[in-house]
Write an enzyme that holds these catalytic residues in place. Structure first.
Site, PDB file in Angstrom:
ATOM      1  N   ALA A  69      -4.418  40.034  47.995  1.00 25.58           N
ATOM      2  CA  ALA A  69      -3.852  39.565  46.723  1.00 25.58           C
ATOM      3  C   ALA A  69      -2.612  38.719  47.006  1.00 25.58           C
ATOM      4  O   ALA A  69      -2.068  38.749  48.110  1.00 25.58           O
ATOM      5  CB  ALA A  69      -3.481  40.764  45.858  1.00 25.58           C
ATOM      6  N   GLN A  71       0.426  39.123  46.078  1.00 28.94           N
ATOM      7  CA  GLN A  71       1.530  39.989  46.506  1.00 28.94           C
ATOM      8  C   GLN A  71       1.033  41.076  47.474  1.00 28.94           C
ATOM      9  O   GLN A  71       1.493  42.218  47.441  1.00 28.94           O
ATOM     10  CB  GLN A  71       2.232  40.598  45.304  1.00 28.94           C
ATOM     11  CG  GLN A  71       3.151  39.609  44.595  1.00 28.94           C
ATOM     12  CD  GLN A  71       4.292  39.107  45.490  1.00 28.94           C
ATOM     13  OE1 GLN A  71       4.754  39.808  46.384  1.00 28.94           O
ATOM     14  NE2 GLN A  71       4.741  37.885  45.252  1.00 28.94           N
ATOM     15  N   SER A  72       0.113  40.733  48.346  1.00 28.53           N
ATOM     16  CA  SER A  72      -0.400  41.671  49.340  1.00 28.53           C
ATOM     17  C   SER A  72       0.679  42.055  50.353  1.00 28.53           C
ATOM     18  O   SER A  72       1.322  41.184  50.956  1.00 28.53           O
ATOM     19  CB  SER A  72      -1.576  41.033  50.081  1.00 28.53           C
ATOM     20  OG  SER A  72      -1.859  41.732  51.272  1.00 28.53           O
ATOM     21  N   ASN A  73       0.827  43.362  50.537  1.00 26.35           N
ATOM     22  CA  ASN A  73       1.702  43.837  51.616  1.00 26.35           C
ATOM     23  C   ASN A  73       1.010  43.716  52.967  1.00 26.35           C
ATOM     24  O   ASN A  73       1.679  43.590  53.996  1.00 26.35           O
ATOM     25  CB  ASN A  73       2.063  45.304  51.375  1.00 26.35           C
ATOM     26  CG  ASN A  73       2.779  45.496  50.058  1.00 26.35           C
ATOM     27  OD1 ASN A  73       3.854  44.939  49.844  1.00 26.35           O
ATOM     28  ND2 ASN A  73       2.181  46.269  49.163  1.00 26.35           N
ATOM     29  N   VAL A  75      -0.928  41.252  54.110  1.00 25.09           N
ATOM     30  CA  VAL A  75      -0.772  39.937  54.745  1.00 25.09           C
ATOM     31  C   VAL A  75       0.671  39.746  55.229  1.00 25.09           C
ATOM     32  O   VAL A  75       0.893  39.186  56.306  1.00 25.09           O
ATOM     33  CB  VAL A  75      -1.241  38.763  53.847  1.00 25.09           C
ATOM     34  CG1 VAL A  75      -2.653  38.989  53.309  1.00 25.09           C
ATOM     35  CG2 VAL A  75      -0.305  38.444  52.730  1.00 25.09           C
TER      36      VAL A  75
END
Ligand SMILES: *Cc1c(COP(=O)(O)O)cnc(C)c1O
Length: 333
Positions: A69, A71-73, A75
């Site tokens: 997403a 706001q992916s943590n 990545v």
């Protein structure tokens, strides 16, 4: 079987008592501080990445590709961890959350991924895991043609669940710290954290109930996903699964209104943790997970006096991208 592992979590993360919430709820509540695991604001993805980036190193990769997403943590943690290991990261951000504002697209994890030197690309759908993986693989093929050695961290089911090995390892770590828990409350998204913890505890015969709180899909869908991940994990580790279907416990009442959106139960849970224990949860994952604790005490599914471990999986970097949602939830806060 031995798996290649890059050491990204150099210290045992603390288990701390939460005395104020324990008194409030009538249980003996502790927190596993996996928000402190790994580099650059850390979190559960550091434990998962130990195995993906270990495999990348074993394949002599110089470029890591990962999707998530906006706001992916995952990545962001990949960008930080890969930088530390001397690899370039290409992150693909999927439009998975409706009605977002400009801060959502630029602050928090996006800001950090750019600062960490990741190249950012976009994918128009947030509900097409196979398509997102295919786009990553296409990009990886271009990198290979350009003379680089890419390693893809896939998202969809059907790939070896290497990340779950990180939570089997975390289960061992917890048992060495304190083995007397009756219940573990943990996030259930991709399912690697939930399935890894459950398999890890059962592998050594520990019978604590593991309750996965949904952050992405409803309980019915998530139950199937966890079964699939557990079976894939059993195949990966060449051990028969010791987890029966009845042992998969799922709660989804704080998922509302959907992935990446802060609803009232999650906002209440955030306020409770922040104002009672001075600890901040994130709006996408850990607020929805912690919400299960007071709700299940109230419903009687967690009995008074139980020893409960809540796993804080991190995610704090996204707080600053969720400024407007948080201001709406806490207008006088
Ligand atoms: C990704 C994530 C989760 C969910 O973990 P899965 O292994 O995908 O189920 C929970 N908490 C945070 C902070 C995360 O970034």
């Amino acid at each position: 079987m031995e798996f290649a592992r890059a050491e990204l979590v150099s210290a045992v993360t603390p288990i701390e008592p939460l005395p104020n919430l324990s008194a409030l709820l009538g249980i003996d509540l502790h927190i596993k501080r996996d928000d402190l695991a790994g580099t650059t604001m850390g979190g559960n993805k550091s434990r998962q990445l130990e195995y993906y980036l270990g495999a990348a190193q074993a394949a002599h990769a110089d470029t890591v590709l990962i999707t998530g997403a906006v706001q992916s943590n995952f990545v962001r943690t990949a960008a930080a961890s890969a930088a530390k290991l001397g690899m370039k990261t290409i992150v693909q951000l999927e439009a998975r959350v409706p009605d977002v504002d400009a801060l959502y697209g630029s602050n928090g994890n996006v800001l950090l991924s750019r600062l960490l030197g990741a190249e950012v690309m976009y994918y128009p759908s947030g509900e097409d895991e196979a398509g997102a993986d295919a786009a990553l693989r296409e990009r990886a093929a271009q990198e290979r043609q350009a003379g680089r050695t890419p390693y893809v961290i896939p998202l969809a089911l059907g790939n070896p669940p290497l990340g779950a090995l990180g939570y089997m390892r975390a289960a061992e770590e917890i048992l060495q710290q304190d083995s007397a828990f009756d219940v573990v409350v943990i996030a259930s998204g991709s399912g690697l954290t939930h399935a890894g913890m459950l398999a890890g505890l059962r592998a050594v015969g520990h019978s604590a109930r593991v309750i996965g709180s949904c952050v992405r899909r409803d309980a019915q869908q998530q139950r199937k996903r966890i079964r699939t991940v557990l079976d894939a994990l059993a195949e990966l580790t060449a051990h028969a699964s010791q987890v029966g279907d009845d042992d998969i416990m799922i709660w989804d009442e704080a998922l509302t209104p959907g992935y990446g959106q802060l609803g009232p139960p999650a906002a209440e849970a955030m306020a409770m943790m922040a104002r009672t224990e001075g600890l901040v949860l994130d709006p996408v994952y850990t607020a929805k997970v912690f919400a299960a604790v007071p709700a299940l005490v109230e419903s009687g599914e967690i009995t008074k006096g139980s020893r409960v471990l809540f796993v804080h999986t991190g995610g704090l970097a996204s707080l600053f991208a969720y400024q407007s949602a948080l201001e709406n939830a806490f207008p006088h806060g």
